[in-house]
Design a protein around this motif. Sequence first.
Motif, PDB file in Angstrom:
ATOM      1  N   UNK A 268       1.509   8.362  11.857  1.00  0.00           N
ATOM      2  CA  UNK A 268       1.408   9.191  10.659  1.00  0.00           C
ATOM      3  C   UNK A 268       0.181   8.772   9.859  1.00  0.00           C
ATOM      4  N   UNK A 269      -0.292   9.617   8.935  1.00  0.00           N
ATOM      5  CA  UNK A 269      -1.409   9.202   8.084  1.00  0.00           C
ATOM      6  C   UNK A 269      -1.117   7.879   7.386  1.00  0.00           C
ATOM      7  N   UNK A 270      -2.062   6.961   7.473  1.00  0.00           N
ATOM      8  CA  UNK A 270      -1.897   5.646   6.868  1.00  0.00           C
ATOM      9  C   UNK A 270      -1.395   4.592   7.821  1.00  0.00           C
ATOM     10  N   UNK A 271      -0.710   4.991   8.882  1.00  0.00           N
ATOM     11  CA  UNK A 271      -0.125   4.006   9.786  1.00  0.00           C
ATOM     12  C   UNK A 271      -1.156   3.482  10.782  1.00  0.00           C
ATOM     13  N   UNK A 272      -0.891   2.269  11.267  1.00  0.00           N
ATOM     14  CA  UNK A 272      -1.625   1.703  12.393  1.00  0.00           C
ATOM     15  C   UNK A 272      -0.624   1.319  13.469  1.00  0.00           C
TER      16      UNK A 272
END
Length: 574
Positions: A268-272
Amino acid sequence: MGVVSSAVPVRTLLLAATILLASAELSSGATRHYKFDITLRNVTRLCKTKSIVTVNGEFPGPKIVAREGDRVVVKVVNHVENNITIHWHGIRQLRSGWADGPEHITQCAIQTGRSYVYNFTLAGQRGTFWWHAHASWLRATVYGALIILPKPGVPYPFPKPYNEVPIIFGEWFNADPEAVIAQALQTGAEPNVSDAYTINGLPGRLYYCSGKDTFKLKVKPGKTYLLRLINAALNDELFFSIANHTVTVVETDANYVKPFDADTVLVTPGQTTNVLLHAKPTFPNAAFLFAARPYATGQGTFDNTTTAGVLEYPNPIGSGSTKLPLLRPALPSLNDTAYATNFSSKLRSLADARYPANVPRTVDRRFYFTVGLGADPCPANQTCQGPNGTKFAASINNVSFAFPSTALLQAHYLARSYGVYTTDFPNNPPSPFNYTGTAPNNTFVSHGTKVVVLPFNTSVEVVMQDTSILGAENHPMHLHGHNFYVVGTGFGNYDPMNDPPKFNLVDPVEKNTVGVPAGGWLAIRFLADNPGVWLMHCHIDVHLSWGLRMAWLVNDGALPNQKLLPPPSDLPRC
């Protein structure tokens, strides 16, 4: 040797993909100095050239590499007209909240011609992080990888890879992203969607005029590569897959997990997410696309295109001998919630002696937050293009967070909260309804700069409930200043009697960004052991712009090492 990116005839693709660092180069406890010059640069993508905001003229921006325990000092100098801040996503900023970066929360923006030094220590963290602008939509082009290696002599809890490669997903707009969101906020409509997704800044061969703008990853047979996946896209969760290859997931949000194999990874956006790619043992007589496209759950429009790179093996009989077949991955459908749910359910902490799962077993404060969309009435003498002539909005517990004129952390530190923020953020939804059923007739949100105050070392449980107002949707929620454990999740409305006994308090995954499922709920626990003011928000930037955010104010503890440090002398003022 090892992983390389292809030479791009039109422009040189610098080798930002490879990390080859001997332990002698990065001794733990060092101080690492960087300078970020915020400048404009002309960049061509999709056969269109435009001026974008960059760091040091690089797109994506420069990679920061350090070790656990190091001190990082970054001087940011703003040479453009836009006000800007930089956030170090996932870095806890223990007692150094002045360096966290979100505009209006921990600092005022760095104005044109001004500078600010971000100074922080990488305490107790290692893994894949990233940095990005945290003002308006500037992070569309202002972002880069932040890699923290383990202390010298400390191995990974998985076989050492032959090489390590950052893979940063981005979102490209032919238009100016600042103009896109400004127009949307003015008209009340959804913003125009992006024109392409990118891998390490390149759209890939599936887009018009982009065959040469394709990231290539060269691998050797029989070798294992650590791919550091970072979703820097503004508004979209992404499925990622490599044709005819399975990867092993070993880390998420810079926290090790029990390894498991996956054909497709959801980020998701922001995740690594870190995955091990095991190259085939011999030359496979083919090349392979690796691709990313959205996982979309809402009712709104979105960019449904696909970005792709190429995985190549060296041909033992020469590169020009034959044209190899190029195989494509089979990605899940755009709305495959079943796959997304199944993937997320496999993420579990190692929970061993070296990397324990320190999930709070007892809870001091419980919160029930609705997260979702809503509306604002159309101002007089204006025509609005949102739902039924209104303007789109978003909220937590029906409070759409209004940014203050003074940074919250500064007001808190100086004990001057009056007129800046109030401490009455609701613990529960102010008007209960069937959150995942038929939406109420009144979808208007309230507005305010409200925070939740927590004593130092408070153990907190938050249940975040998606709502059906203007459509159920997955919301990737990011908490600044803390990690949290995901102890429970489900679909429908959260049941406070029957759901808690099912919570996982043994090996829940530890994260800083997590998707609240569309039409469902998610429970997290964390220890408020970091004094300061910490933003929590949806990492889909249009939702952030609409107000889907709130702040936690964690008071100082009694001991000297439990208190917020004084602000730096060059802190930008409002």
